[in-house]
Design a protein around this motif. Structure first.
Motif, mmCIF file in Angstrom:
data_model
loop_
_atom_site.group_PDB
_atom_site.id
_atom_site.type_symbol
_atom_site.label_atom_id
_atom_site.label_comp_id
_atom_site.label_asym_id
_atom_site.label_seq_id
_atom_site.Cartn_x
_atom_site.Cartn_y
_atom_site.Cartn_z
ATOM 1 N N GLY A 178 27.367 -84.172 57.837
ATOM 2 C CA GLY A 178 26.211 -83.496 58.426
ATOM 3 C C GLY A 178 26.563 -82.290 59.268
ATOM 4 O O GLY A 178 25.677 -81.507 59.625
ATOM 5 N N ASP A 179 27.854 -82.124 59.612
ATOM 6 C CA ASP A 179 28.258 -80.923 60.349
ATOM 7 C C ASP A 179 27.972 -79.692 59.495
ATOM 8 O O ASP A 179 28.168 -79.693 58.279
ATOM 9 N N ILE A 180 27.526 -78.650 60.154
ATOM 10 C CA ILE A 180 27.257 -77.377 59.479
ATOM 11 C C ILE A 180 28.297 -76.359 59.921
ATOM 12 O O ILE A 180 28.541 -76.186 61.121
ATOM 13 N N LEU A 181 28.910 -75.709 58.947
ATOM 14 C CA LEU A 181 29.851 -74.630 59.230
ATOM 15 C C LEU A 181 29.197 -73.305 58.866
ATOM 16 O O LEU A 181 28.664 -73.154 57.758
ATOM 17 N N ILE A 182 29.204 -72.361 59.779
ATOM 18 C CA ILE A 182 28.819 -71.002 59.418
ATOM 19 C C ILE A 182 30.064 -70.137 59.507
ATOM 20 O O ILE A 182 30.863 -70.250 60.446
ATOM 21 N N HIS A 205 27.890 -66.949 55.492
ATOM 22 C CA HIS A 205 27.918 -68.115 54.611
ATOM 23 C C HIS A 205 27.755 -69.397 55.420
ATOM 24 O O HIS A 205 28.068 -69.438 56.619
ATOM 25 N N MET A 206 27.252 -70.437 54.758
ATOM 26 C CA MET A 206 27.066 -71.741 55.395
ATOM 27 C C MET A 206 27.535 -72.834 54.452
ATOM 28 O O MET A 206 27.349 -72.748 53.239
ATOM 29 N N SER A 207 28.142 -73.875 55.021
ATOM 30 C CA SER A 207 28.592 -75.041 54.265
ATOM 31 C C SER A 207 28.145 -76.304 54.988
ATOM 32 O O SER A 207 28.033 -76.316 56.219
ATOM 33 N N LEU A 208 27.904 -77.360 54.221
ATOM 34 C CA LEU A 208 27.521 -78.656 54.782
ATOM 35 C C LEU A 208 28.652 -79.644 54.527
ATOM 36 O O LEU A 208 29.124 -79.783 53.395
ATOM 37 N N ILE A 209 29.086 -80.337 55.579
ATOM 38 C CA ILE A 209 30.200 -81.274 55.475
ATOM 39 C C ILE A 209 29.714 -82.654 55.016
ATOM 40 O O ILE A 209 28.679 -83.158 55.469
ATOM 41 N N ASN A 240 40.100 -68.729 53.532
ATOM 42 C CA ASN A 240 40.656 -67.876 54.600
ATOM 43 C C ASN A 240 39.608 -66.958 55.215
ATOM 44 O O ASN A 240 39.786 -65.743 55.316
ATOM 45 N N ASN A 241 38.502 -67.545 55.644
ATOM 46 C CA ASN A 241 37.444 -66.760 56.264
ATOM 47 C C ASN A 241 37.876 -66.209 57.622
ATOM 48 O O ASN A 241 38.809 -66.721 58.251
ATOM 49 N N ALA A 242 37.172 -65.192 58.057
ATOM 50 C CA ALA A 242 37.532 -64.535 59.311
ATOM 51 C C ALA A 242 37.100 -65.328 60.534
ATOM 52 O O ALA A 242 37.767 -65.306 61.564
ATOM 53 N N ARG A 243 35.980 -66.032 60.430
ATOM 54 C CA ARG A 243 35.490 -66.808 61.569
ATOM 55 C C ARG A 243 34.677 -68.004 61.080
ATOM 56 O O ARG A 243 34.052 -67.949 60.012
ATOM 57 N N THR A 244 34.688 -69.069 61.870
ATOM 58 C CA THR A 244 33.963 -70.294 61.539
ATOM 59 C C THR A 244 33.459 -70.940 62.828
ATOM 60 O O THR A 244 34.204 -71.067 63.797
ATOM 61 N N ILE A 245 32.190 -71.358 62.815
ATOM 62 C CA ILE A 245 31.634 -72.138 63.919
ATOM 63 C C ILE A 245 31.142 -73.471 63.371
ATOM 64 O O ILE A 245 30.591 -73.536 62.272
ATOM 65 N N VAL A 246 31.325 -74.542 64.149
ATOM 66 C CA VAL A 246 30.868 -75.875 63.776
ATOM 67 C C VAL A 246 29.640 -76.233 64.605
ATOM 68 O O VAL A 246 29.672 -76.164 65.838
ATOM 69 N N PHE A 247 28.565 -76.632 63.909
ATOM 70 C CA PHE A 247 27.350 -77.100 64.568
ATOM 71 C C PHE A 247 27.085 -78.545 64.154
ATOM 72 O O PHE A 247 27.306 -78.914 62.994
ATOM 73 N N ARG A 248 26.613 -79.341 65.096
ATOM 74 C CA ARG A 248 26.360 -80.768 64.846
ATOM 75 C C ARG A 248 24.966 -81.135 65.332
ATOM 76 O O ARG A 248 24.606 -80.852 66.479
ATOM 77 N N HIS A 249 24.194 -81.776 64.441
ATOM 78 C CA HIS A 249 22.852 -82.206 64.813
ATOM 79 C C HIS A 249 22.946 -83.362 65.806
ATOM 80 O O HIS A 249 23.842 -84.211 65.714
#
Length: 501
Positions: A178-182, A205-209, A240-249
């Motif tokens: 459920g973690d979301i990565l942007i 971009h966004m990914s769902l874990i 190899n993305n430049a930046r990533t943030i993790v969001f959690r509901h």
């Protein structure tokens, strides 16, 4: 938000570059001025967070950060005079301030007449602080020699990987369902996606874990080239993305169900139809027959909430809107809006999740070696959109490129040649020729401007600021236009991107 506001906000991105204001201490040391200014701005913004529950006061308080004129350039900063521990403190303080702003968003009343203006001010401040952090991180890691290291997404130690104290996340292995990565990709199209809405962000971009009990971590993602896929986490790390943030509901059970729904939805489609769910160029949230990157998370949370609570949960709280001045570009990308619908059309941009109070930001990671690259491309795309808005510029595909793109489009539809030339994973079947033309032109024009920025960066001892990048790009446009009028064939830029008649 109009263009002049965007330009002003980008100037604010380097809040550390304040050079004059009656609210700031007058000092003679350049490096001291640099540090004191940052601390003062952070303190001012910190106090302003208390007014988020009062939209009118919120707007007034945050706009005070825009009252200072910025005449700074990289030569004035005297970065060598600032110790590493001081840069670390500034970056950490800025990150913690953004966490505080994120928490305070739950108090925002968007329905108030000034609510949207308050939210807009908050978005600009958050973006500004992140760019300030980028600038310091890039310089500190280059000075210390750490820019020669290999950085693995959501791993490592240092100020390039900042974490909330409320969660135990050491690296990507601690992600949960459920973690979301942007993330921010490395292409010019990524910079365009990040800036396509009324509010421009730093994410494309966004990914769902999804965590499988036996097989470990997966991401569910939608890519232009191949559609929607479930892939082991390593595939995501290898991008190899430049930046990533993790969001959690905040509702962990809901998040877990959302990730399982999406994972199974993508898996079953491939099993039943023999091909991936196609990419949704139209960014249409009303149908999940095709999916774009954020829609992967959207359909998961929407349907998980229906299953668990009998009511759909629509994310994010505040969606991306478009500027009518970008109508031609939006249509070329594939978004079906026109003069009458562009103002009301809403979609889910990757950066929107930052301002949804139902999700907590638990970690932010950057690749210090790519911060210059993203800053250059952000500056380039900001100027390209500005020239489209004000100067009526647009892309012109050369006859030769039209032939090549048409050939590639036709070959993609022939099974043998598609496999032979490796086109299958480059161009999806639902991509139109005009979309191919746009992406190819964007790369060509972007690279011309990038080389100009790179040439000027080599002359500077410190990273170029946005103000300097904009000036370089504008000067190049003017000079290339003069050359275009005299000797059309020798002009680099205007043969591909010029004023429409």
């Amino acid at each position: 938000m109009n263009l002049s506001s965007k330009i002003l906000s980008v100037s604010l991105l380097l809040t550390s570059f304040l050079v004059q204001s009656q609210n700031y201490k007058q000092v003679t040391s350049t490096s001291k001025l640099f540090k004191v200014s940052v601390k003062d701005v952070l303190g001012h913004i910190d106090k302003s967070t208390e007014s988020i529950n009062n939209p009118v006061k919120c707007v007034n308080d945050f706009q005070k950060a825009y009252q200072v004129l910025y005449n700074f350039d990289s030569k004035e900063a005297n970065l060598p005079g600032i110790a590493d521990n001081e840069l670390t403190e500034l970056v950490t303080s800025s990150f913690n301030l953004r966490l505080k702003i994120k928490d305070k968003l739950k108090d925002l009343d968007i329905n108030h007449s000034s609510g949207e203006a308050c939210l807009s001010s908050i978005k600009e401040i958050v973006k500004a602080l992140r760019y300030v952090e980028d600038y310091f991180i890039e310089y500190q890691y280059k000075r210390s020699g750490r820019d020669q290291e290999e950085f693995i997404t959501l791993s490592g130690k240092g100020i390039h990987f900042l974490k909330s104290n409320h969660y135990n996340l050491n690296d990507y292995n601690d992600l949960i369902s459920g973690d979301i990565l942007i993330t921010r990709g490395n292409a010019y199209s990524s910079a365009a996606i990040a800036r396509i809405g009324l509010d421009d962000y730093q994410f494309s971009h966004m990914s769902l874990i999804y965590r499988d009990i036996e097989d470990g971590l997966y991401t569910s993602e939608a890519h232009i080239e191949i559609g929607s896929v479930n892939a082991p986490i390593q595939v995501h790390l290898d991008q190899n993305n430049a930046r990533t943030i993790v969001f959690r509901h905040k509702d962990f059970a809901l998040a877990k169900r959302a990730s399982k729904f999406t994972f199974n939805h993508i898996k079953e489609h491939k099993k039943n139809h023999g091909f991936n769910i196609e990419y949704d160029f139209g960014m249409d949230l009303s149908s999940n027959s095709r999916l774009f990157c954020t829609e992967v998370a959207y359909v998961g949370y929407l349907n998980a909430a229906k299953e668990m609570y009998g009511e759909a949960l629509k994310i994010p709280l505040y969606k991306t809107k478009f500027d009518e001045k970008h109508l031609k570009f939006l249509n070329e990308v594939g978004i079906a809006v026109n003069d009458s619908t562009v103002g009301s059309f809403e979609t889910f941009g990757p950066g929107d999740i930052q301002f949804d109070s139902r999700f907590e930001m638990i970690a932010e990671w950057r690749d210090p070696t790519k911060l210059k690259d993203t800053r250059f491309k952000d500056a380039i795309l900001t100027k390209l959109f500005e020239w489209m808005d004000i100067e009526n510029y647009y892309f012109k595909t050369s006859f030769g490129n039209k032939l090549k793109n048409n050939f590639a489009w036709l070959m993609r539809r022939t099974k043998l040649t598609s496999s032979l030339f490796g086109l299958k994973n480059k161009f999806p079947l639902n991509m139109k020729v005009h979309q191919m033309n746009l992406f190819v032109n964007l790369d060509v024009v972007g690279e011309i401007l990038y080389q100009e920025l790179e040439r000027n960066q080599l002359k500077s001892m410190a990273p170029l600021t946005f103000k300097e990048l904009y000036n370089i790009l504008e000067d190049f446009r003017v000079k290339d236009f003069a050359l275009y009028k005299k000797k059309k064939r020798k002009a680099k830029f205007h043969r591909i991107f010029h004023k429409m008649k």
